[in-house]
Motif scaffolding. Structure first.
Motif, mmCIF file in Angstrom:
data_model
loop_
_atom_site.group_PDB
_atom_site.id
_atom_site.type_symbol
_atom_site.label_atom_id
_atom_site.label_comp_id
_atom_site.label_asym_id
_atom_site.label_seq_id
_atom_site.Cartn_x
_atom_site.Cartn_y
_atom_site.Cartn_z
ATOM 1 N N SER A 135 0.980 -1.293 0.047
ATOM 2 C CA SER A 135 -0.001 0.030 -0.141
ATOM 3 C C SER A 135 0.991 1.233 0.129
ATOM 4 C CB SER A 135 -0.870 0.160 1.145
ATOM 5 O OG SER A 135 -0.209 -0.148 2.489
ATOM 6 N N SER A 136 0.227 2.329 -0.565
ATOM 7 C CA SER A 136 1.076 3.601 -0.477
ATOM 8 C C SER A 136 0.405 4.554 0.522
ATOM 9 C CB SER A 136 0.814 4.232 -2.040
ATOM 10 O OG SER A 136 1.111 5.551 -2.240
ATOM 11 N N PRO A 137 1.297 5.420 0.735
ATOM 12 C CA PRO A 137 0.694 6.572 1.803
ATOM 13 C C PRO A 137 0.050 7.413 0.745
ATOM 14 C CG PRO A 137 3.313 6.695 1.276
ATOM 15 C CD PRO A 137 2.791 5.485 0.541
ATOM 16 N N ALA A 186 -3.697 8.620 2.265
ATOM 17 C CA ALA A 186 -3.467 9.421 3.690
ATOM 18 C C ALA A 186 -3.106 10.872 3.402
ATOM 19 C CB ALA A 186 -2.493 8.622 4.572
ATOM 20 N N GLU A 187 -1.928 11.032 2.505
ATOM 21 C CA GLU A 187 -1.429 12.415 2.275
ATOM 22 C C GLU A 187 -2.483 13.348 1.410
ATOM 23 O OE1 GLU A 187 3.381 10.986 1.780
ATOM 24 O OE2 GLU A 187 1.963 11.180 0.152
ATOM 25 N N TYR A 225 -5.905 4.355 10.478
ATOM 26 C CA TYR A 225 -5.231 3.508 9.443
ATOM 27 C C TYR A 225 -5.895 2.145 9.802
ATOM 28 C CZ TYR A 225 -1.840 1.306 6.355
ATOM 29 O OH TYR A 225 -1.389 0.620 5.509
ATOM 30 N N MET A 260 1.858 -1.790 9.620
ATOM 31 C CA MET A 260 1.924 -1.152 8.381
ATOM 32 C C MET A 260 3.292 -1.325 7.639
ATOM 33 S SD MET A 260 1.979 2.843 10.137
ATOM 34 C CE MET A 260 0.639 2.398 11.129
ATOM 35 N N ASP A 298 7.109 2.515 4.511
ATOM 36 C CA ASP A 298 6.853 3.503 3.704
ATOM 37 C C ASP A 298 5.557 4.214 4.438
ATOM 38 O OD1 ASP A 298 8.968 3.231 2.129
ATOM 39 O OD2 ASP A 298 7.732 2.353 0.375
ATOM 40 N N VAL A 299 4.451 3.525 4.648
ATOM 41 C CA VAL A 299 3.190 3.968 5.374
ATOM 42 C C VAL A 299 3.532 4.612 6.554
ATOM 43 C CG1 VAL A 299 1.069 3.494 6.036
ATOM 44 C CG2 VAL A 299 1.619 2.640 3.857
ATOM 45 N N ARG A 300 4.367 3.853 7.293
ATOM 46 C CA ARG A 300 4.719 4.116 8.888
ATOM 47 C C ARG A 300 5.426 5.628 8.718
ATOM 48 N NH1 ARG A 300 8.562 0.494 10.696
ATOM 49 N NH2 ARG A 300 10.042 1.875 9.836
ATOM 50 N N ALA A 351 5.330 8.205 6.241
ATOM 51 C CA ALA A 351 4.630 9.005 6.108
ATOM 52 C C ALA A 351 3.722 9.419 6.930
ATOM 53 C CB ALA A 351 3.902 8.683 4.656
ATOM 54 N N LEU A 352 2.909 8.550 7.592
ATOM 55 C CA LEU A 352 2.132 8.803 8.681
ATOM 56 C C LEU A 352 2.903 9.735 9.829
ATOM 57 C CD1 LEU A 352 -0.206 5.664 8.754
ATOM 58 C CD2 LEU A 352 -0.610 7.959 7.747
#
Length: 330
Positions: free
Chosen positions: A227-229, A232-233, A245, A253, A256-258, A260-261
């Motif tokens: 999955s991509s951030p 969320a962005e 999330y 997660m 990459d997601v972590r 970004a979040l």
């Protein structure tokens, strides 16, 4: 002496109609008025003095935060009067659990509030709506339901607004509380409770939305492999003040997601880790170091219910430590 119960209609399958009595899949929700529903179940007048009020007439997929605030204010107004003993709300099943949890947190009365719906439309052969409505009025008129928070009753079960969820797309026993179980059952014309809600609710809740005209924007982002951030962005760019999330397993997660979040959290966006798994606890500092990344763990709340609590929490603070405490309390 019979109690006085108000039934508030909002629409849904319980008020739906199809082209024939054997059709249970292709129908139009929210077609039958609340007064017509009441007339179809004359037996409820032997339980209580029942009156109806049509607040909305929508498919529950079209329920909005604006309608929620209108519903909350109207319920609190009605329950503040001495001549009403309880309320039943007819509601579509698709978002019934969300409305139930919101009301569980913001209704300012110990009087019973019961949400009810149906899995088959009003026009169906062996429709479940009439019996569900009869049992919901029975529950709302019961002394046993006083102080139990907002309840959900379908198929002879009693569920807490916090834990209940729709578990099946079609079956009549869809509404269950997988982690903690039913509060009780309706046996004949009497409710039997076997446990009590343990978390804060209704009169013990610190949330008050009576003066609000809107709720803070919170979006749910679904987790999956690779999955991509991006979503969320994009949600934050569109005005979201919080992100839930729906993570993997124990709210896990990807890196990459972590990352970004974590950046969003540093910008003041509150990040709550829930799970896409059907049941279980998302533990703090379990799959992710919440202390390090300034995240909030959702405990046993599903993504859709974590969103509701986060929206209400954001009306008071955006401090993640304070919001984590709320997730333990509520």
């Amino acid at each position: 002496m019979k109690k006085n119960i108000v039934i508030i209609g909002t629409g849904g399958t319980i008020a739906g109609k199809a082209s024939c009595s054997t059709e249970t899949l292709c129908y139009t929700a929210a077609m039958v008025s609340i007064n017509n529903l009441i007339q179809e179940v004359p037996e409820i007048q032997s339980i209580a003095n029942v009156t109806g009020e049509q607040l909305s007439q929508v498919d529950s997929g079209d329920m909005t935060c604006e309608l929620w605030l209108t519903l909350v204010k109207r319920i609190n107004e009605i329950l503040a009067t001495s001549d009403v003993d309880g309320i039943v709300i007819t509601h579509g099943t698709d978002t019934l659990e969300e409305t139930a949890y919101l009301l569980h947190l913001v209704i300012k009365s110990e009087k019973p509030v019961v949400l009810v719906g149906a899995m088959r439309p009003f026009s169906a052969m062996s429709a479940d709506g009439p019996m569900n409505l009869y049992k919901a009025v029975t529950l709302a008129a019961s002394n046993a339901a006083i102080g139990k928070g907002v309840l959900v009753s379908l198929n002879n079960t009693i569920n807490c607004g916090r834990e209940v969820t729709k578990t099946n797309t079609l079956l009549q026993d869809s509404f269950q509380s997988p982690d903690i179980g039913y509060l009780g059952y309706l046996q004949g014309s009497e409710p039997h409770f076997y446990r009590l809600p343990a978390r804060k609710h209704t009169i013990n809740s610190g949330f008050d939305v009576t003066k609000l005209t809107e709720l803070p924007q919170v979006e749910i982002i679904y987790g999956y492999l690779n999955s991509s951030p991006l979503l969320a962005e994009a949600a934050v760019a569109a005005g979201a003040k919080g992100i839930v999330y729906a993570g993997l397993g124990n709210g896990s997660m990807s890196k990459d997601v972590r990352d970004a979040l974590s950046i969003l959290a540093k910008q003041g966006i509150v990040i709550v880790r829930s799970t896409r798994v059907a049941s279980g606890i998302v533990t703090r500092n379990g799959a992710v170091d919440d202390d390090l990344y300034n995240f909030v763990a959702s405990d046993t709340l599903s993504p859709q219910k974590a969103r509701i609590l986060l929206m209400l929490a954001l009306t008071k603070t955006n401090n993640s430590n304070e919001i984590q405490r709320m997730f333990w309390d509520y």
